[in-house]
Every structure is written in C-alpha cells, then in structure tokens.
Design an enzyme around this catalytic site. Structure first.
Site, PDB file in Angstrom:
ATOM      1  N   HIS A 185      75.506  70.083  43.705  1.00 22.90           N
ATOM      2  CA  HIS A 185      74.055  70.340  43.999  1.00 22.90           C
ATOM      3  C   HIS A 185      74.036  70.505  42.013  1.00 22.90           C
ATOM      4  O   HIS A 185      73.172  70.842  41.745  1.00 22.90           O
ATOM      5  CB  HIS A 185      73.691  71.200  44.427  1.00 22.90           C
ATOM      6  CG  HIS A 185      73.125  71.401  45.521  1.00 22.90           C
ATOM      7  ND1 HIS A 185      71.657  70.922  45.719  1.00 22.90           N
ATOM      8  CD2 HIS A 185      73.438  72.098  47.087  1.00 22.90           C
ATOM      9  CE1 HIS A 185      71.753  71.019  47.411  1.00 22.90           C
ATOM     10  NE2 HIS A 185      72.084  72.064  48.255  1.00 22.90           N
ATOM     11  N   GLU A 209      78.539  65.501  47.107  1.00 16.63           N
ATOM     12  CA  GLU A 209      77.135  64.933  46.892  1.00 16.63           C
ATOM     13  C   GLU A 209      76.855  65.716  45.434  1.00 16.63           C
ATOM     14  O   GLU A 209      77.196  66.645  45.108  1.00 16.63           O
ATOM     15  CB  GLU A 209      76.330  65.524  47.895  1.00 16.63           C
ATOM     16  CG  GLU A 209      74.873  65.258  47.534  1.00 16.63           C
ATOM     17  CD  GLU A 209      73.951  65.322  48.764  1.00 16.63           C
ATOM     18  OE1 GLU A 209      73.199  65.898  49.327  1.00 16.63           O
ATOM     19  OE2 GLU A 209      74.582  65.715  49.782  1.00 16.63           O
ATOM     20  N   GLU A 235      69.081  62.177  46.001  1.00 17.64           N
ATOM     21  CA  GLU A 235      68.119  63.235  46.340  1.00 17.64           C
ATOM     22  C   GLU A 235      66.978  63.425  45.464  1.00 17.64           C
ATOM     23  O   GLU A 235      65.423  63.414  45.725  1.00 17.64           O
ATOM     24  CB  GLU A 235      68.547  64.189  47.100  1.00 17.64           C
ATOM     25  CG  GLU A 235      69.001  65.471  46.113  1.00 17.64           C
ATOM     26  CD  GLU A 235      69.682  66.888  46.759  1.00 17.64           C
ATOM     27  OE1 GLU A 235      69.077  67.767  47.249  1.00 17.64           O
ATOM     28  OE2 GLU A 235      70.551  66.654  47.195  1.00 17.64           O
ATOM     29  N   HIS A 284      68.607  61.425  51.901  1.00 15.45           N
ATOM     30  CA  HIS A 284      68.739  62.526  51.563  1.00 15.45           C
ATOM     31  C   HIS A 284      67.279  63.117  53.341  1.00 15.45           C
ATOM     32  O   HIS A 284      66.281  62.096  53.228  1.00 15.45           O
ATOM     33  CB  HIS A 284      68.578  62.949  50.541  1.00 15.45           C
ATOM     34  CG  HIS A 284      67.871  64.501  50.719  1.00 15.45           C
ATOM     35  ND1 HIS A 284      66.696  64.892  50.432  1.00 15.45           N
ATOM     36  CD2 HIS A 284      68.662  65.586  50.855  1.00 15.45           C
ATOM     37  CE1 HIS A 284      67.241  66.140  50.305  1.00 15.45           C
ATOM     38  NE2 HIS A 284      68.491  66.764  50.623  1.00 15.45           N
TER      39      HIS A 284
END
Length: 381
Positions: A185, A209, A235, A284
């Site tokens: 993130h 990710e 995303e 996503h």
C-alpha cells in the site's frame, strides 16, 4: 436503439452502481465508484450522461473517446471511474442485445475458468491465521494480505521483522500448494521497500503490490531492480499512459481496476500493453458485483491474465455483501478457487434491481480510516 435514461444507486457498504436504459428495454449495469468518494463520482456520472442520452449505446468506442476527450480537463480517479462504470454498462447492453457474453465480443474465450483470491487483512496479526484458514475452507487457493498496519515510512528493525513474521504466519497456514500476495500500500518509502523485499523471498509470495506510492513512480525501477520478488502495481493508475512508466520500470503484474481505469475498453488496452512488456494482468477489485463481473469478462478473453481479486467476505463489507445484489449467486462460486465461464449474456450477472433500489434509499457515507502515528503525524493508509 437509443439511450433513454441513466440512473445511479448509492448502495452499502461503499459502492455506486449505474443503470443505463434503452428504448428497446435492454438495460446495462455498471459500477462507477471511487471508494470514499462515491457521491463525487455520482455527480460526474450525471454530468457525463448528457453526452449519452439519446445516443446509440452500441457505439462503445465512439462513446469512450467522447467521454474521455470531450472536455479540456481529463482523467484522474473521479472522471476515469465515472467513464468506467458507463463503459461497463454499454458493454453489458451490447452483449445482451446480441445474446452473448461480453468476452465473446472481446475476441472469444482463452480459458474456461478464472483463478481468484481473497483478502485476509493483516493490520491486526492476531487474527491473521484464523482469517487465512477460513479462506482456505471456503475453497480459495490464494489470498492477499497487508504487509503492515500503521508503520513508519522508514520502519524500525522491529517493524521490519513484524512484516516477515506476518508473512511466515500465513505461509504456515497455506502450506506450499497455495499462494499469498503481500500488499505494501505504499506505506514504506523506496529505500525501506528495497530493504524489506529481499527478506520476503524465502517465503515465496506470488507478488508484492504497490511497494511505493504512485506519485513516486520514478523510483519504481530502483525497487524492482532490488527485488527478487515479482512486483505488482496499478490500482491507483487510470490509463495506458499511467501504466507505461510502471511497465518500463519492470513490474511483473499490472493491476488496473475495471471501475477506475476507464472500464472494459481501457483495461483491455492496458492488458495488451502489459503483454508487450512480458507482464501479467491481475485486475484490482475489492468492490461490488458489477465490477467483479466486468473483470471476469476481461479475464476470460485476456491471454496474459494471472489472477482475479474478488471482495466476497472482505472485511470492509459489514452493512451488505456483494452477493446481496445479485439474483444468481452461483456465477460467483469458487469451490476450487476458480470462477467458471458461463454463456450468460452481457456481463453475465443478473442484478437484483429491487435490492439495489432499496439500498439506495438508505445510501451510505463510507469514508476511509484516517490513521496517525503516536506523535500525531499522518500515516499512509
């Protein structure tokens, strides 16, 4: 056939759906939403509707070009998400009018089933093992977890060790026959990501990710070069132009969101671009039923597809569940970790319009959590 009405529906837990009606009775559904900004996207859909009302819904590419280029200011998450939902609905109409699933309009299927994964959280490591075991019991063969909760951009030794310990805990439950992906993130800076990634390699994550925030994409090549683990991102990228630098930096997996990155039309082009860089597609989708249905249509027709995220049972879904808004829940069954291809027309999902309208009367005001460190400074979400 002409478009006669476009409606939007704010439905719990945090989604926005849209419905495009035609004078021949064919209806298409889409999911235009930015999580936490659903009302903002709703306004954008209403503004863009002026370009579609009275038009032939089957001129999908014409409409996509017009919706994205008919104004001086373009792109960004709000406008791209509004276009995405409308684009999904137009593809849904086209498939229903012809009596075929959308994947046949995209060139036909290249696979009979799509592997899917589910979220297990990870911000609270105390419940992680139990969450993973429940996902395995449900039939999933792959999960995704957060690397950390609130953490410093330059983590301490203890915080770094905690990331490795979390992943080791999940690997112990999964064994060697199932997969785990780790979502950073963007909570670490690039230097910290370079320190942490090699430590994860012995536990063999499927991919890591978003190791850096999208605004630091110019550092992505440094991170990829230092990582023995495949890197995924996307995303928070909304177009081919956004994805090109990430692919040039060497990412292994592109993760566009069908409800953010311009819908089916643009994600198909992103997938083709990724293929030229030997990168795989893993859309996503921690969202609702229409976004998932659209993602599956792309997955069935995309050669370089890897795996599909899905939000059934995700920890965000407290007031309502993805399956609450569909008439046939069987289309989203995954008994062996895969969702099966069907011949249902359009997006392949029958939306429960009564349930959607009832939910819209209540609406929602979902907002993302605001995190802070002990000293009161802002923490990356």
């Amino acid at each position: 056939m002409r478009i006669t009405r476009i409606e939007t529906f704010l439905v719990a837990p945090r989604w926005l759906l849209c419905c495009v009606e035609t004078d021949e009775g064919v209806v298409g559904w889409g999911e235009p939403v930015v999580e936490g900004r659903a009302a903002t996207v709703r306004a954008a859909v209403e503004e863009l509707s002026d370009l579609l009302l009275g038009e032939d819904p089957t001129a999908i590419e014409h409409h996509w070009q017009r919706l994205t280029k008919a104004a001086f200011y373009r792109g960004g998450p709000v406008l791209s998400s509004a276009v995405a939902g409308l684009d999904q609905a137009l593809w849904d109409i086209a498939g229903k009018r012809l009596g075929v699933p959308v994947y046949r309009l995209l060139g036909g299927p290249v696979r009979d089933r799509v592997r899917v994964y589910g979220w297990v959280g990870g911000d609270d490591p105390a419940q992680l093992g139990e969450a993973v075991a429940a996902r395995v019991e449900s039939g999933l063969t792959a999960v995704k977890m957060n690397a950390a909760g609130v953490v410093g951009r330059s983590p301490t030794v203890r915080e770094i060790d905690a990331v490795v310990e979390r992943l080791a805990q999940v690997r112990a439950v999964l064994g060697d026959d199932r997969d785990v992906a780790v979502d950073f993130h963007g909570r670490f800076n690039a230097a910290a990501a370079r320190r942490v990634l090699p430590l994860l390699e012995p536990l063999r994550p499927m991919f890591v990710e978003e190791p850096v925030l999208p605004e630091y994409g110019h550092r992505l090549a440094d991170v990829v070069g230092a990582s023995p683990v495949p890197i995924a991102t996307g995303e928070r990228l909304y177009s081919r132009g956004d994805f090109l630098p990430a692919l040039q930096a060497g990412i292994a997996v592109a993760q566009p969101d069908l409800s953010h990155a311009g819908g089916i039309s643009e994600v198909r082009r992103i997938a083709a671009l990724a293929e030229t860089y030997d990168a795989l597609l893993a859309p996503h989708c921690p969202l609702g039923p229409v976004a998932l249905a659209a993602s599956l249509q792309v997955a069935f027709a995309t050669p370089n597809f890897l795996i599909q995220e899905q939000g059934i049972g995700i920890h965000y879904n407290r007031e309502a569940e993805l399956l609450d808004y569909v008439l046939d829940t069987g289309v989203f069954a995954f008994p062996d970790g895969h969702m099966r291809r069907t011949e249902a027309p359009g997006l392949g999902v029958a939306v429960d319009e009564d349930a959607v309208r009832a939910a819209d009367r209540v609406g929602h005001r979902w907002r993302p959590p605001v995190w802070s460190h002990d000293d009161g400074s802002f923490a990356e979400w």
